[in-house]
Design an enzyme around this catalytic site. Structure first.
Site, PDB file in Angstrom:
ATOM      1  N   ARG A  15      -2.473  -2.211  -3.522  1.00 22.54           N
ATOM      2  CA  ARG A  15      -3.718  -1.486  -3.325  1.00 22.54           C
ATOM      3  C   ARG A  15      -3.644  -0.250  -4.223  1.00 22.54           C
ATOM      4  O   ARG A  15      -2.699   0.540  -4.112  1.00 22.54           O
ATOM      5  CB  ARG A  15      -3.841  -1.044  -1.872  1.00 22.54           C
ATOM      6  CG  ARG A  15      -5.053  -0.195  -1.678  1.00 22.54           C
ATOM      7  CD  ARG A  15      -5.089   0.489  -0.357  1.00 22.54           C
ATOM      8  NE  ARG A  15      -6.320   1.239  -0.263  1.00 22.54           N
ATOM      9  CZ  ARG A  15      -6.482   2.275   0.537  1.00 22.54           C
ATOM     10  NH1 ARG A  15      -5.517   2.652   1.329  1.00 22.54           N
ATOM     11  NH2 ARG A  15      -7.619   2.901   0.552  1.00 22.54           N
TER      12      ARG A  15
ATOM     13  N   HIS B 136     -12.988   2.282  -0.466  1.00 22.78           N
ATOM     14  CA  HIS B 136     -13.031   1.218   0.554  1.00 22.78           C
ATOM     15  C   HIS B 136     -13.688  -0.054   0.008  1.00 22.78           C
ATOM     16  O   HIS B 136     -14.179  -0.875   0.778  1.00 22.78           O
ATOM     17  CB  HIS B 136     -13.840   1.636   1.811  1.00 22.78           C
ATOM     18  CG  HIS B 136     -13.216   2.709   2.643  1.00 22.78           C
ATOM     19  ND1 HIS B 136     -13.966   3.674   3.265  1.00 22.78           N
ATOM     20  CD2 HIS B 136     -11.930   2.951   2.976  1.00 22.78           C
ATOM     21  CE1 HIS B 136     -13.167   4.480   3.948  1.00 22.78           C
ATOM     22  NE2 HIS B 136     -11.923   4.065   3.773  1.00 22.78           N
TER      23      HIS B 136
ATOM     24  N   ASN C  95       0.883  -1.165   0.000  1.00 25.99           N
ATOM     25  CA  ASN C  95       0.000   0.000   0.000  1.00 25.99           C
ATOM     26  C   ASN C  95       0.924   1.220   0.000  1.00 25.99           C
ATOM     27  O   ASN C  95       1.461   1.602   1.035  1.00 25.99           O
ATOM     28  CB  ASN C  95      -0.877  -0.038   1.258  1.00 25.99           C
ATOM     29  CG  ASN C  95      -1.874   1.104   1.283  1.00 25.99           C
ATOM     30  OD1 ASN C  95      -1.811   2.011   0.457  1.00 25.99           O
ATOM     31  ND2 ASN C  95      -2.781   1.071   2.242  1.00 25.99           N
TER      32      ASN C  95
ATOM     33  N   GLU D 272      -8.275  -5.887   4.462  1.00 26.21           N
ATOM     34  CA  GLU D 272      -8.128  -5.547   3.044  1.00 26.21           C
ATOM     35  C   GLU D 272      -6.869  -6.179   2.444  1.00 26.21           C
ATOM     36  O   GLU D 272      -6.877  -6.602   1.287  1.00 26.21           O
ATOM     37  CB  GLU D 272      -8.055  -4.018   2.888  1.00 26.21           C
ATOM     38  CG  GLU D 272      -9.387  -3.347   3.156  1.00 26.21           C
ATOM     39  CD  GLU D 272      -9.250  -1.912   3.629  1.00 26.21           C
ATOM     40  OE1 GLU D 272      -8.877  -1.704   4.801  1.00 26.21           O
ATOM     41  OE2 GLU D 272      -9.495  -1.003   2.826  1.00 26.21           O
TER      42      GLU D 272
ATOM     43  N   ARG E 129     -12.570  14.976   7.482  1.00 22.85           N
ATOM     44  CA  ARG E 129     -13.346  15.369   6.290  1.00 22.85           C
ATOM     45  C   ARG E 129     -14.788  15.670   6.660  1.00 22.85           C
ATOM     46  O   ARG E 129     -15.367  14.989   7.521  1.00 22.85           O
ATOM     47  CB  ARG E 129     -13.335  14.243   5.243  1.00 22.85           C
ATOM     48  CG  ARG E 129     -11.981  13.938   4.686  1.00 22.85           C
ATOM     49  CD  ARG E 129     -12.084  12.955   3.528  1.00 22.85           C
ATOM     50  NE  ARG E 129     -10.801  12.336   3.269  1.00 22.85           N
ATOM     51  CZ  ARG E 129     -10.583  11.030   3.254  1.00 22.85           C
ATOM     52  NH1 ARG E 129     -11.568  10.176   3.453  1.00 22.85           N
ATOM     53  NH2 ARG E 129      -9.377  10.571   3.024  1.00 22.85           N
TER      54      ARG E 129
END
Ligand code: ADP
Length: 397
Positions: A91, A180, A7, A382, A241
């Site tokens: 990823r 996601h 990642n 993940e 956010r």
């Protein structure tokens, strides 16, 4: 098969090395401060052995060389030869409209990723750097791209189009993509396994609540809607956010405060959400602690966070014509008893009944005996999905 999962961020690379048959991580680690002073690699092995290596890690290629060196090292390693790495899985944040599933990396795929850079200007460039670095260091080892967007790529136009001129979708690919996806896919499958029912019979709402937060409506195994949109800014309240906002507010603030485009972007992505409302922290644990000490703004942040999730549960139950399970995952979803309690409070009308004790004991199935729909807490993984996808694609090659 042995798969290295990467990642790659702009100044960091997280990695895990999997045995995909046993589905276990043999080693994992992170390289941080790439290209800066004080760059460091922290590596740990399945048996608990760990090591920290400081070095001059100038770029992603050097970082991958460091990762390989520690994986090969006598004292901390897990392989004897580079060739023991059968494949590398990456990823990749944004697949645009081109990728509906994971793909074998080829020069053509890399070109499409480069063409998509504008859609994910922060995330895709370091992902591409990582792929190029692996090509330099591990030349012929096959690489696979697993996209955050792919699981949501089957949404219908009524779910992915925005109410702006259609030409702008055609011209700039402005649409809802969702993110996601790997996590939503993984936890919805585990939820079906847990319920002992086929995924293609179930209506599942998944809530991935980490620093970034998103929800998905997974109908018969397909994501039919999701809360993040063109970028990861839309939807739920997140650590920093804003999530959903009346877009006129942005124009209004830009006018009032004389903000540039980039400053407005920073305001919404870095200084909003839990941080902006609470004034305390982007970290849910600290927000909850402050709330429990009587801090009013932290209470607002906590309440807004949960209220939005609740609204999306209702919306997605309506979108799917029912709900069989609500799944909590991500750092907050997996760990916060308070968030799960607050979200489920009042959702009994949908058949979602949470059992207080099971919730506190952090079980997988948190539903009350006889609850019509299930409330589940499922740790996401993940990296494992990326490793398994990679093994499957490379195996087929
Ligand atoms: P990322 O999205 O960066 O992968 P994580 O999934 O690890 O992040 O989630 C980080 C969030 O999880 C933080 O807001 C953190 O406060 C929250 N978190 C972790 N443990 C707990 C806990 N016990 N209670 C509440 N929140 C928690």
């Amino acid at each position: 098969m042995k798969v290295l999962v990467l990642n790659c961020g702009s100044s960091s690379i997280k990695y895990q090395f999997f045995d995909t048959v046993q589905k276990i991580a043999l080693a994992k680690g992170i390289v941080e401060r790439i290209g800066m002073s004080g760059a460091v690699l922290n590596h740990s092995r399945y048996d608990g052995d760990s090591v920290s290596i400081v070095g001059e890690i100038l770029d992603h290629t050097v970082a991958i060389e460091y990762v390989l060196a520690v994986m090969l090292s006598k004292n901390h390693g897990v392989i004897e030869d580079k060739e023991d790495i059968d494949a590398v899985g990456h990823r990749v944040v944004h697949g645009g409209e081109a990728f509906t599933g994971s793909v074998l990396m080829t020069p053509e795929v890399l070109k499409v990723l480069q063409d998509n850079v504008e859609l994910a200007p922060l995330h895709n460039p370091p992902n591409i750097k990582g792929i190029q670095a692996v090509t330099r260091v591990l030349s012929d080892t096959p690489q696979v791209g697993v996209f955050d967007t792919a699981f949501h790529s089957h949404m219908e136009p009524h779910a992915f189009l925005y109410g702006i001129p259609y030409e702008l979708y055609k011209r700039y690919k402005i649409r809802r993509y969702g993110f996601h996806g790997t996590s939503h896919r993984f936890v919805s499958q585990i939820a079906a396994d847990q319920m002992g029912r086929p995924l293609n019979e179930l209506k599942i709402v998944t809530a991935h609540l980490g620093n970034g937060c998103s929800m998905a409506a997974v109908n018969k195994g397909i994501s039919v809607d999701t809360s993040m949109g063109f970028t990861p800014l839309e939807g739920l309240l997140m650590g920093t956010r804003s999530g959903d906002i009346d877009t006129s507010i942005i124009l209004y603030i830009m006018g009032k405060e004389g903000l540039s485009l980039s400053e407005a972007n920073t305001l919404l992505n870095k200084h909003s959400g839990l941080t902006g409302i609470s004034g305390t922290s982007s970290d849910m644990r600290e927000v909850i602690d402050a709330m429990k000490e009587g801090n009013k703004r932290s209470k607002y942040a906590f309440d807004i966070f949960n209220y939005r999730i609740k609204k999306y549960v209702g919306a997605y139950a309506a979108a799917m014509g029912g709900i069989d399970a609500l799944v909590f995952t991500g750092g907050i979803g997996e760990n916060s008893v308070d968030v799960r309690t607050a979200v489920c409070d009042g959702l009994e009308f949908l058949g979602l009944e949470i059992d207080t004790e099971k919730n506190e004991r952090k079980e997988i199935d948190l539903s009350k005996e006889g609850s019509r729909a299930k409330v589940l807490r499922i740790p996401t993984n993940e990296e494992l999905v990326i490793a398994l996808d990679t093994a499957e694609i490379v195996g087929e090659k």
